[in-house]
Design a protein around this motif. Structure first.
Motif, mmCIF file in Angstrom:
data_model
loop_
_atom_site.group_PDB
_atom_site.id
_atom_site.type_symbol
_atom_site.label_atom_id
_atom_site.label_comp_id
_atom_site.label_asym_id
_atom_site.label_seq_id
_atom_site.Cartn_x
_atom_site.Cartn_y
_atom_site.Cartn_z
ATOM 1 N N ASP A 91 0.834 -1.209 0.000
ATOM 2 C CA ASP A 91 0.000 0.000 0.000
ATOM 3 C C ASP A 91 0.865 1.254 0.000
ATOM 4 O OD1 ASP A 91 -2.315 -1.495 -0.015
ATOM 5 O OD2 ASP A 91 -2.677 -1.312 2.157
ATOM 6 N N VAL A 92 1.922 1.250 0.809
ATOM 7 C CA VAL A 92 2.832 2.409 0.853
ATOM 8 C C VAL A 92 3.504 2.580 -0.509
ATOM 9 C CG1 VAL A 92 4.995 3.244 1.862
ATOM 10 C CG2 VAL A 92 3.214 2.314 3.341
ATOM 11 N N LEU A 93 3.948 1.466 -1.079
ATOM 12 C CA LEU A 93 4.587 1.544 -2.404
ATOM 13 C C LEU A 93 3.615 2.042 -3.467
ATOM 14 C CD1 LEU A 93 6.774 -1.699 -2.409
ATOM 15 C CD2 LEU A 93 7.556 0.671 -2.239
ATOM 16 N N ALA A 94 2.364 1.615 -3.391
ATOM 17 C CA ALA A 94 1.362 2.075 -4.361
ATOM 18 C C ALA A 94 1.142 3.575 -4.231
ATOM 19 C CB ALA A 94 0.057 1.311 -4.166
ATOM 20 N N MET A 95 1.100 4.061 -2.990
ATOM 21 C CA MET A 95 0.936 5.505 -2.793
ATOM 22 C C MET A 95 2.147 6.261 -3.330
ATOM 23 S SD MET A 95 -2.005 6.078 -1.584
ATOM 24 C CE MET A 95 -1.821 7.774 -1.144
ATOM 25 N N GLN A 96 3.330 5.722 -3.058
ATOM 26 C CA GLN A 96 4.539 6.367 -3.569
ATOM 27 C C GLN A 96 4.552 6.346 -5.094
ATOM 28 O OE1 GLN A 96 7.801 4.342 -1.669
ATOM 29 N NE2 GLN A 96 7.603 5.524 0.235
ATOM 30 N N GLU A 97 4.090 5.225 -5.680
ATOM 31 C CA GLU A 97 4.040 5.148 -7.138
ATOM 32 C C GLU A 97 3.095 6.213 -7.701
ATOM 33 O OE1 GLU A 97 2.987 1.983 -10.717
ATOM 34 O OE2 GLU A 97 2.264 1.594 -8.688
ATOM 35 N N LEU A 98 1.938 6.359 -7.068
ATOM 36 C CA LEU A 98 0.997 7.394 -7.525
ATOM 37 C C LEU A 98 1.634 8.784 -7.422
ATOM 38 C CD1 LEU A 98 -2.412 6.205 -6.033
ATOM 39 C CD2 LEU A 98 -1.771 6.336 -8.439
ATOM 40 N N ASN A 99 2.311 9.034 -6.317
ATOM 41 C CA ASN A 99 2.960 10.340 -6.154
ATOM 42 C C ASN A 99 4.030 10.560 -7.214
ATOM 43 O OD1 ASN A 99 1.384 10.856 -3.936
ATOM 44 N ND2 ASN A 99 2.917 10.204 -2.446
ATOM 45 N N VAL A 100 4.840 9.539 -7.465
ATOM 46 C CA VAL A 100 5.897 9.657 -8.467
ATOM 47 C C VAL A 100 5.294 9.844 -9.852
ATOM 48 C CG1 VAL A 100 7.747 8.353 -9.605
ATOM 49 C CG2 VAL A 100 7.647 8.436 -7.117
ATOM 50 N N ARG A 101 4.230 9.075 -10.154
ATOM 51 C CA ARG A 101 3.599 9.233 -11.477
ATOM 52 C C ARG A 101 3.021 10.634 -11.659
ATOM 53 N NH1 ARG A 101 2.850 4.651 -14.613
ATOM 54 N NH2 ARG A 101 3.331 2.709 -13.529
ATOM 55 N N SER A 102 2.380 11.136 -10.618
ATOM 56 C CA SER A 102 1.836 12.493 -10.778
ATOM 57 C C SER A 102 2.956 13.530 -10.879
ATOM 58 C CB SER A 102 0.847 12.864 -9.681
ATOM 59 O OG SER A 102 1.279 12.559 -8.429
ATOM 60 N N GLU A 103 4.064 13.303 -10.170
ATOM 61 C CA GLU A 103 5.212 14.213 -10.293
ATOM 62 C C GLU A 103 5.799 14.134 -11.698
ATOM 63 O OE1 GLU A 103 8.038 17.047 -9.149
ATOM 64 O OE2 GLU A 103 6.103 16.493 -8.311
ATOM 65 N N ILE A 104 5.884 12.887 -12.240
ATOM 66 C CA ILE A 104 6.383 12.726 -13.618
ATOM 67 C C ILE A 104 5.462 13.459 -14.591
ATOM 68 C CG2 ILE A 104 6.656 11.032 -15.486
ATOM 69 C CD1 ILE A 104 7.754 9.083 -13.378
ATOM 70 N N ASN A 105 4.165 13.304 -14.423
ATOM 71 C CA ASN A 105 3.210 14.002 -15.325
ATOM 72 C C ASN A 105 3.340 15.513 -15.178
ATOM 73 O OD1 ASN A 105 2.180 11.652 -16.434
ATOM 74 N ND2 ASN A 105 0.556 11.469 -14.902
ATOM 75 N N ARG A 106 3.500 15.985 -13.948
ATOM 76 C CA ARG A 106 3.659 17.433 -13.735
ATOM 77 C C ARG A 106 4.929 17.934 -14.420
ATOM 78 N NH1 ARG A 106 6.419 20.895 -11.101
ATOM 79 N NH2 ARG A 106 7.650 19.399 -9.942
ATOM 80 N N LEU A 107 6.039 17.180 -14.258
ATOM 81 C CA LEU A 107 7.297 17.581 -14.890
ATOM 82 C C LEU A 107 7.209 17.496 -16.407
ATOM 83 C CD1 LEU A 107 9.877 15.889 -12.479
ATOM 84 C CD2 LEU A 107 9.415 18.343 -12.741
ATOM 85 N N ARG A 108 6.490 16.475 -16.920
ATOM 86 C CA ARG A 108 6.318 16.339 -18.366
ATOM 87 C C ARG A 108 5.536 17.547 -18.915
ATOM 88 N NH1 ARG A 108 3.955 10.993 -19.159
ATOM 89 N NH2 ARG A 108 6.061 10.248 -18.941
ATOM 90 N N ASP A 109 4.479 17.923 -18.194
ATOM 91 C CA ASP A 109 3.701 19.091 -18.632
ATOM 92 C C ASP A 109 4.541 20.362 -18.580
ATOM 93 O OD1 ASP A 109 1.528 17.430 -18.973
ATOM 94 O OD2 ASP A 109 0.552 17.996 -17.067
ATOM 95 N N GLU A 110 5.323 20.507 -17.505
ATOM 96 C CA GLU A 110 6.184 21.685 -17.375
ATOM 97 C C GLU A 110 7.232 21.709 -18.488
ATOM 98 O OE1 GLU A 110 9.355 23.502 -14.169
ATOM 99 O OE2 GLU A 110 7.742 22.222 -13.440
ATOM 100 N N LEU A 111 7.806 20.529 -18.791
ATOM 101 C CA LEU A 111 8.786 20.442 -19.875
ATOM 102 C C LEU A 111 8.142 20.818 -21.210
ATOM 103 C CD1 LEU A 111 11.677 19.644 -20.702
ATOM 104 C CD2 LEU A 111 10.837 17.302 -20.955
ATOM 105 N N GLN A 112 6.913 20.335 -21.415
ATOM 106 C CA GLN A 112 6.205 20.659 -22.661
ATOM 107 C C GLN A 112 5.969 22.163 -22.768
ATOM 108 O OE1 GLN A 112 5.676 18.355 -24.843
ATOM 109 N NE2 GLN A 112 4.531 19.559 -26.306
ATOM 110 N N ARG A 113 5.565 22.772 -21.661
ATOM 111 C CA ARG A 113 5.366 24.237 -21.667
ATOM 112 C C ARG A 113 6.674 24.967 -21.950
ATOM 113 N NH1 ARG A 113 2.437 23.202 -17.051
ATOM 114 N NH2 ARG A 113 4.127 24.007 -15.752
#
Length: 139
Positions: A91-113
């Motif tokens: 469960d902790v790993l799943a939460m961390q994975e979600l956090n990392v994925r959302s951080e990756i998406n945020r960074l991808r969007d920022e990179l695109q901008r």
């Protein structure tokens, strides 16, 4: 020659209704009955001893079975505790994975901008350099 007398062997016979014959028969019957009953009693004692031995073995086996059941129950409880802790880690790993994925998406969007801003800045600079009279050529 003197006449031969036939000698009859002495022979003792008891009348069929003789009390002595009845007593002897009764004694012989009692003797046989006693031997039979003694054998049956000895067999019964032996059977009881065998039954007690079998019950003793059965009780030992049941004790071992109960001990094995207790050990199996303890092992099962330990395994369930390990499984629970594994699920908590997952469960902790799943939460961390979600956090990392959302951080990756945020960074991808920022990179695109930033790429879009870079392209825009490049095209503006290119236009400005075309309009400008400044040149790096040595004429």
């Amino acid at each position: 020659m003197p006449p031969m007398y036939k000698l009859k062997p002495p022979h003792m016979s008891l009348p069929p209704n003789s009390p002595l014959l009845t007593i002897i028969s009764f004694g012989l019957g009692l003797l046989l009955l006693g031997g039979f009953l003694g054998g049956e009693l000895a067999k019964k004692r032996q059977d009881k001893a065998e039954i007690k031995e079998i019950q003793k073995q059965q009780n030992e086996l049941l004790s071992k079975l109960e001990e094995s059941r207790k050990i199996a129950l303890q092992n099962e409880q330990r395994a369930l505790a390990h499984i629970d802790s594994i699920y908590q880690v997952l469960d902790v790993l799943a939460m961390q994975e979600l956090n990392v994925r959302s951080e990756i998406n945020r960074l991808r969007d920022e990179l695109q901008r930033k790429r879009k801003a870079l392209v825009t800045t490049k095209s503006k600079l290119s236009e400005q350099s075309k309009k400008s009279t400044f040149s790096f050529k040595n004429d």
